[in-house]
Design a protein around this motif. Structure first.
Motif, mmCIF file in Angstrom:
data_model
loop_
_atom_site.group_PDB
_atom_site.id
_atom_site.type_symbol
_atom_site.label_atom_id
_atom_site.label_comp_id
_atom_site.label_asym_id
_atom_site.label_seq_id
_atom_site.Cartn_x
_atom_site.Cartn_y
_atom_site.Cartn_z
ATOM 1 N N CYS A 1 0.833 -1.200 0.000
ATOM 2 C CA CYS A 1 0.000 0.000 0.000
ATOM 3 C C CYS A 1 0.870 1.254 0.000
ATOM 4 C CB CYS A 1 -0.918 0.015 1.223
ATOM 5 S SG CYS A 1 -2.209 1.286 1.139
ATOM 6 N N ASN A 2 0.536 2.191 -0.864
ATOM 7 C CA ASN A 2 1.234 3.470 -0.902
ATOM 8 C C ASN A 2 1.058 4.187 0.425
ATOM 9 O OD1 ASN A 2 1.862 6.328 -1.472
ATOM 10 N ND2 ASN A 2 1.940 5.676 -3.596
ATOM 11 N N SER A 3 2.113 4.778 0.927
ATOM 12 C CA SER A 3 2.066 5.420 2.246
ATOM 13 C C SER A 3 1.193 6.678 2.255
ATOM 14 C CB SER A 3 3.478 5.783 2.707
ATOM 15 O OG SER A 3 4.118 6.631 1.773
ATOM 16 N N LEU A 4 0.956 7.274 1.078
ATOM 17 C CA LEU A 4 0.145 8.492 0.998
ATOM 18 C C LEU A 4 -1.317 8.207 0.685
ATOM 19 C CD1 LEU A 4 2.552 10.862 -0.980
ATOM 20 C CD2 LEU A 4 2.025 10.918 1.464
ATOM 21 N N TRP A 5 -1.572 7.183 -0.116
ATOM 22 C CA TRP A 5 -2.937 6.884 -0.557
ATOM 23 C C TRP A 5 -3.272 5.412 -0.288
ATOM 24 C CZ3 TRP A 5 -3.227 11.814 -1.999
ATOM 25 C CH2 TRP A 5 -2.142 12.390 -2.658
ATOM 26 N N THR A 6 -4.539 5.100 -0.350
ATOM 27 C CA THR A 6 -4.958 3.699 -0.219
ATOM 28 C C THR A 6 -4.936 3.039 -1.601
ATOM 29 O OG1 THR A 6 -7.273 4.402 -0.410
ATOM 30 C CG2 THR A 6 -6.386 4.089 1.810
ATOM 31 N N VAL A 7 -3.787 3.120 -2.240
ATOM 32 C CA VAL A 7 -3.584 2.506 -3.553
ATOM 33 C C VAL A 7 -2.422 1.531 -3.435
ATOM 34 C CG1 VAL A 7 -3.041 2.897 -5.980
ATOM 35 C CG2 VAL A 7 -4.407 4.572 -4.737
ATOM 36 N N GLU A 8 -2.627 0.328 -3.891
ATOM 37 C CA GLU A 8 -1.609 -0.711 -3.778
ATOM 38 C C GLU A 8 -0.877 -0.908 -5.098
ATOM 39 O OE1 GLU A 8 -3.378 -3.629 -0.327
ATOM 40 O OE2 GLU A 8 -4.051 -3.941 -2.381
ATOM 41 N N TYR A 9 0.386 -1.222 -5.005
ATOM 42 C CA TYR A 9 1.221 -1.503 -6.161
ATOM 43 C C TYR A 9 2.072 -2.730 -5.857
ATOM 44 C CZ TYR A 9 4.835 0.792 -3.358
ATOM 45 O OH TYR A 9 5.702 1.137 -2.353
ATOM 46 N N PRO A 10 2.551 -3.435 -6.880
ATOM 47 C CA PRO A 10 3.404 -4.612 -6.622
ATOM 48 C C PRO A 10 4.667 -4.230 -5.854
ATOM 49 C CG PRO A 10 2.638 -4.596 -8.895
ATOM 50 C CD PRO A 10 2.249 -3.274 -8.309
ATOM 51 N N LYS A 11 4.971 -4.980 -4.834
ATOM 52 C CA LYS A 11 6.124 -4.695 -3.987
ATOM 53 C C LYS A 11 7.409 -4.678 -4.808
ATOM 54 C CE LYS A 11 8.093 -6.081 0.468
ATOM 55 N NZ LYS A 11 8.046 -7.090 1.545
ATOM 56 N N ASN A 12 8.265 -3.682 -4.522
ATOM 57 C CA ASN A 12 9.546 -3.490 -5.203
ATOM 58 C C ASN A 12 9.393 -3.101 -6.679
ATOM 59 O OD1 ASN A 12 10.932 -4.219 -2.816
ATOM 60 N ND2 ASN A 12 10.821 -6.394 -3.364
ATOM 61 N N ASP A 13 8.199 -2.680 -7.047
ATOM 62 C CA ASP A 13 7.953 -2.239 -8.426
ATOM 63 C C ASP A 13 7.951 -0.704 -8.442
ATOM 64 O OD1 ASP A 13 7.126 -1.670 -10.964
ATOM 65 O OD2 ASP A 13 5.415 -3.044 -10.964
ATOM 66 N N LYS A 14 9.040 -0.106 -8.921
ATOM 67 C CA LYS A 14 9.175 1.353 -8.899
ATOM 68 C C LYS A 14 8.185 2.027 -9.855
ATOM 69 C CE LYS A 14 14.062 1.349 -7.555
ATOM 70 N NZ LYS A 14 15.441 1.764 -7.920
ATOM 71 N N ILE A 15 7.941 1.395 -10.994
ATOM 72 C CA ILE A 15 6.970 1.952 -11.946
ATOM 73 C C ILE A 15 5.573 1.917 -11.342
ATOM 74 C CG2 ILE A 15 5.891 1.630 -14.205
ATOM 75 C CD1 ILE A 15 8.524 0.527 -15.212
ATOM 76 N N GLY A 16 5.247 0.809 -10.692
ATOM 77 C CA GLY A 16 3.942 0.691 -10.051
ATOM 78 C C GLY A 16 3.757 1.710 -8.945
ATOM 79 N N LYS A 17 4.817 1.966 -8.183
ATOM 80 C CA LYS A 17 4.747 2.964 -7.109
ATOM 81 C C LYS A 17 4.513 4.355 -7.679
ATOM 82 C CE LYS A 17 7.189 4.676 -3.027
ATOM 83 N NZ LYS A 17 8.415 4.570 -2.190
ATOM 84 N N LEU A 18 5.207 4.674 -8.781
ATOM 85 C CA LEU A 18 5.028 5.974 -9.421
ATOM 86 C C LEU A 18 3.618 6.123 -9.982
ATOM 87 C CD1 LEU A 18 6.401 8.631 -10.343
ATOM 88 C CD2 LEU A 18 7.023 7.445 -12.461
ATOM 89 N N LEU A 19 3.114 5.065 -10.603
ATOM 90 C CA LEU A 19 1.767 5.104 -11.164
ATOM 91 C C LEU A 19 0.696 5.181 -10.080
ATOM 92 C CD1 LEU A 19 2.072 2.500 -14.076
ATOM 93 C CD2 LEU A 19 1.849 4.987 -14.264
ATOM 94 N N SER A 20 1.000 4.668 -8.902
ATOM 95 C CA SER A 20 0.036 4.753 -7.800
ATOM 96 C C SER A 20 -0.198 6.198 -7.380
ATOM 97 C CB SER A 20 0.510 3.924 -6.603
ATOM 98 O OG SER A 20 1.669 4.498 -6.003
ATOM 99 N N HIS A 21 0.821 7.056 -7.569
ATOM 100 C CA HIS A 21 0.652 8.486 -7.295
ATOM 101 C C HIS A 21 -0.182 9.150 -8.389
ATOM 102 C CE1 HIS A 21 3.347 8.679 -3.850
ATOM 103 N NE2 HIS A 21 4.270 8.020 -4.534
ATOM 104 N N PHE A 22 0.145 8.843 -9.641
ATOM 105 C CA PHE A 22 -0.616 9.422 -10.760
ATOM 106 C C PHE A 22 -2.071 8.965 -10.730
ATOM 107 C CE2 PHE A 22 3.667 9.872 -12.726
ATOM 108 C CZ PHE A 22 3.593 11.233 -13.006
ATOM 109 N N SER A 23 -2.300 7.790 -10.184
ATOM 110 C CA SER A 23 -3.656 7.247 -10.123
ATOM 111 C C SER A 23 -4.603 8.120 -9.308
ATOM 112 C CB SER A 23 -3.613 5.836 -9.523
ATOM 113 O OG SER A 23 -4.909 5.314 -9.357
ATOM 114 N N MET A 24 -4.036 8.904 -8.383
ATOM 115 C CA MET A 24 -4.870 9.701 -7.481
ATOM 116 C C MET A 24 -5.089 11.139 -7.960
ATOM 117 S SD MET A 24 -5.761 7.561 -5.286
ATOM 118 C CE MET A 24 -6.511 8.615 -4.044
ATOM 119 N N ILE A 25 -4.639 11.473 -9.155
ATOM 120 C CA ILE A 25 -4.838 12.828 -9.685
ATOM 121 C C ILE A 25 -6.318 13.215 -9.740
ATOM 122 C CG2 ILE A 25 -4.615 14.243 -11.776
ATOM 123 C CD1 ILE A 25 -1.908 12.900 -12.242
ATOM 124 N N PRO A 26 -7.223 12.329 -10.190
ATOM 125 C CA PRO A 26 -8.639 12.698 -10.203
ATOM 126 C C PRO A 26 -9.213 12.969 -8.812
ATOM 127 C CG PRO A 26 -8.249 10.814 -11.622
ATOM 128 C CD PRO A 26 -6.999 11.014 -10.835
#
Length: 223
Positions: free
Chosen positions: A16-41
């Motif tokens: 789980c992203n520390s800022l949002w309730t959005v999960e990404y695959p562990k140790n996946d840097k692209i997934g972590k970055l996309l989890s931030h962009f996912s919350m733009i709306p």
């Protein structure tokens, strides 16, 4: 036995992203970055509310109310279609149904609003930057929702189409409200002047501190 082992291998260790309730695959840097962009709306309405308070312009009011209304409309569509999300094994639930995607619908609404109101910008470079930025962000939002397996490709594309249609309808329907908004904004601005002399308002506005500093300067000059 083999099928069970294959299923265990396919299971993703979600973090789980520390800022949002959005999960990404562990140790996946692209997934972590996309989890931030996912919350733009989700962030966009709060940013528009701040602009509305500071600027009190109709464009921000139209965008804000349009985003809120599109989210509510998307919830109605989800309850009607009742199409399940992909079974990805997320621990943080974002609801059972995923058609259409509310994130892609909201970002599509924002794209139409920005493209529409950016035409009023005098600077061509600024207009091009605003249009390019919002389109690029919309692509990142769509990719993030599919990459993080919160939605299927069909769900996000459907949300985007619904969002574009909704935005055009909202822009047309909100035109008659522009005069009412401007008159209401003027009345609010006139009434707000009554509170400007209150000590609490002066304190939080920093005016009381300025007055004290100016008073000390005057005392030093007189002495």
């Amino acid at each position: 036995m083999d099928s069970q082992n294959e299923q265990e291998e396919l299971e993703i260790d979600w973090k789980c992203n520390s800022l949002w309730t959005v999960e990404y695959p562990k140790n996946d840097k692209i997934g972590k970055l996309l989890s931030h962009f996912s919350m733009i709306p989700v962030i966009a309405p709060f940013a528009l509310l701040l602009v509305l308070i500071l600027k009190r312009n109709f464009a921000s009011f139209c965008c804000l109310t349009g985003l809120v209304a599109s989210t509510l409309f998307c919830r109605v569509l989800k309850s009607y279609f009742r199409h399940p999300r992909p079974d990805a094994g997320h621990s943080a639930s974002h609801g059972k149904f995923g058609f259409p995607s509310d994130h892609s619908m909201s970002i599509a609404v924002l794209v139409v609003f920005v493209l529409h109101y950016s035409r009023k910008l005098d600077s061509i470079c600024l207009r091009a930057f605003a249009n390019l930025s919002v389109v690029a962000l919309s692509i990142l939002v769509i990719v993030s929702r599919v990459y993080l397996q919160y939605h299927s490709l069909g769900q996000v594309l459907a949300g985007y189409v619904f969002g574009i249609l909704f935005a055009f309808v909202w822009l047309k329907a909100s035109k008659p409200a522009k005069k009412h908004f401007q008159s209401a904004s003027k009345r609010i601005a006139q009434k707000s002047t009554k509170f400007e002399k209150l000590t609490v308002v002066l304190f939080f506005a920093g005016e009381e501190i300025k007055m004290k500093k100016n008073g000390k300067k005057d005392e030093n000059k007189s002495s």
